[in-house]
Design an enzyme around this catalytic site. Structure first.
Site, short mmCIF file in Angstrom:
data_model
loop_
_atom_site.label_atom_id
_atom_site.label_comp_id
_atom_site.label_asym_id
_atom_site.label_seq_id
_atom_site.Cartn_x
_atom_site.Cartn_y
_atom_site.Cartn_z
N GLN A 59 0.90 -1.17 0.15
CA GLN A 59 0.30 0.07 0.04
C GLN A 59 0.60 1.21 -0.07
OE1 GLN A 59 -2.40 -0.09 3.45
NE2 GLN A 59 -0.99 -1.03 4.79
N HIS A 81 -2.94 -0.07 -3.70
CA HIS A 81 -3.88 0.16 -2.57
C HIS A 81 -4.36 1.75 -2.42
CE1 HIS A 81 -5.76 -1.58 1.33
NE2 HIS A 81 -5.82 -0.30 1.67
N ASP A 124 -8.27 0.77 -2.71
CA ASP A 124 -9.40 0.66 -1.69
C ASP A 124 -9.82 2.21 -1.69
OD1 ASP A 124 -10.78 0.79 0.70
OD2 ASP A 124 -9.13 0.15 1.93
N GLU A 159 -11.62 -2.47 -3.62
CA GLU A 159 -11.79 -2.74 -2.28
C GLU A 159 -12.88 -1.65 -1.61
OE1 GLU A 159 -9.45 -3.04 2.03
OE2 GLU A 159 -8.38 -3.53 0.30
N ASP A 193 -14.23 -5.18 2.87
CA ASP A 193 -13.36 -4.59 4.14
C ASP A 193 -14.29 -4.29 5.23
OD1 ASP A 193 -11.64 -3.42 5.72
OD2 ASP A 193 -10.86 -1.95 4.46
N GLN A 215 -10.81 -8.98 2.89
CA GLN A 215 -9.67 -8.43 3.60
C GLN A 215 -9.98 -8.93 5.28
OE1 GLN A 215 -6.76 -5.11 5.49
NE2 GLN A 215 -8.00 -4.53 3.81
N LYS A 217 -8.72 -8.75 8.35
CA LYS A 217 -7.75 -7.72 9.23
C LYS A 217 -7.46 -8.25 10.73
CE LYS A 217 -11.12 -4.60 8.98
NZ LYS A 217 -12.07 -5.21 7.96
#
Length: 300
Positions: A59, A81, A124, A159, A193, A215, A217
């Site tokens: 990212q 990202h 994202d 995303e 996400d 994703q 996390k």
């Protein structure tokens, strides 16, 4: 006791405490057995012993151009990202700024990476698609098609295309978009996400067919056994498992995430810690290469 790796911690401990404690337990068991953490996890869940690296995702943070070029030169599997914190300048009121950025990325990949480098462009956008299209499915589909075209010939993942007010609304909107993409035979993939914060959340997205990838996390899930179960839930539902987290994690938690990814065969692993690109990628690649080398040596 290694059985604690698969048992939820009692009480209401903060997820950060469970995250750290489970890492310590895993490392203790690995040291006691004289094997890698990845091998411990594979044995506990009856998975094949790790033998291949996991694709890495990096990212860029606010350095959307300079850091993206560093990723391309390093030939990262998934990039960049990019942070969207100013929708007007970074996405555009009609999506035009994002289209230009994606077109620039595709051009630089070809120029810097060469013809044998074919990464996925992964962005994202923090719900910006839904905002600029007023959550109208037809308009959102048209914008995704424009971005997919701009990314060609490289695959595109978006995303968090929309951000709704509840998990149920998020799942339903994402499920509808995924179904429309399938019917139109479009190749752009959607990544869940927001609202996919716990193991139950992730299972709900997978069961509903509300994402092509999730994703995971890791810090949000607490104990790392939940991250393992989340990857396995994605894989059993034919949904991509993106083992992510935070760029602000420690070097110790980043090491553990590499072993979780190797053990579970995750589809994608976030490079961490840090957002300077070089350090996160180097750290992740080195830990992965080291673990695989130790596993190979033990087999010989």
């Amino acid at each position: 006791d290694e059985t604690q790796l698969q048992s939820p911690a009692p009480g209401a401990l903060h997820p950060a405490i469970r995250y750290g404690a489970s890492q310590a337990l895993l490392q203790v068991v690995a040291l006691a057995r004289g094997v890698t953490m990845a091998e411990v996890l594979a044995a506990e869940w009856g998975l094949p012993q790790p033998s291949a690296p996991v694709p890495i995702h990096a990212q860029s943070g606010h350095e959307r151009y300079y850091n993206a070029e560093k990723m391309i030169v390093r030939r990262i599997d998934s990039l960049p990202h990019a942070l969207v914190d100013d929708q007007v300048t970074q996405v555009g009121r009609d999506g035009g700024e994002m289209t230009r950025y994606i077109r620039w990325l595709a051009g630089r990949i070809g120029e810097l990476g060469g013809p044998d480098y074919h990464p996925t462009i992964h962005l994202d956008i923090y719900g910006a698609l839904g905002q600029i299209c007023d959550l109208q499915p037809g308009r959102m589909l048209g914008q995704l098609y424009a971005w997919q075209t701009a990314a060609g010939p490289y695959p595109l993942r978006i995303e968090c295309p929309v951000l709704m007010n509840s998990r149920e609304a998020q799942i339903e909107t994402m499920r509808t978009l995924c179904e429309y993409l399938r019917l139109r035979k479009m190749t752009v993939q959607l990544v869940a996400d927001e609202w996919a914060n716990t193991l139950d959340d992730i299972r709900a997205f997978v069961q509903a067919g509300a994402a092509h990838m999730v994703q995971i996390k890791m810090p949000d899930l607490g104990s790392i056994h939940n991250a393992v179960e989340a990857v396995l839930a994605c894989k059993s539902g034919d949904v991509g498992a993106f083992l992510g987290g935070s760029y602000a994690e420690t070097d110790l938690s980043a090491r553990v995430s590499v072993h979780v990814a190797l053990a579970t065969g995750a589809d994608l692993l976030m490079a961490k810690p840090g957002m300077g690109v070089d350090e996160a990628i180097s750290f992740t690649q080195n830990e992965m290469a080291r673990a695989l080398a130790v596993i190979r040596e033990a087999r010989n």
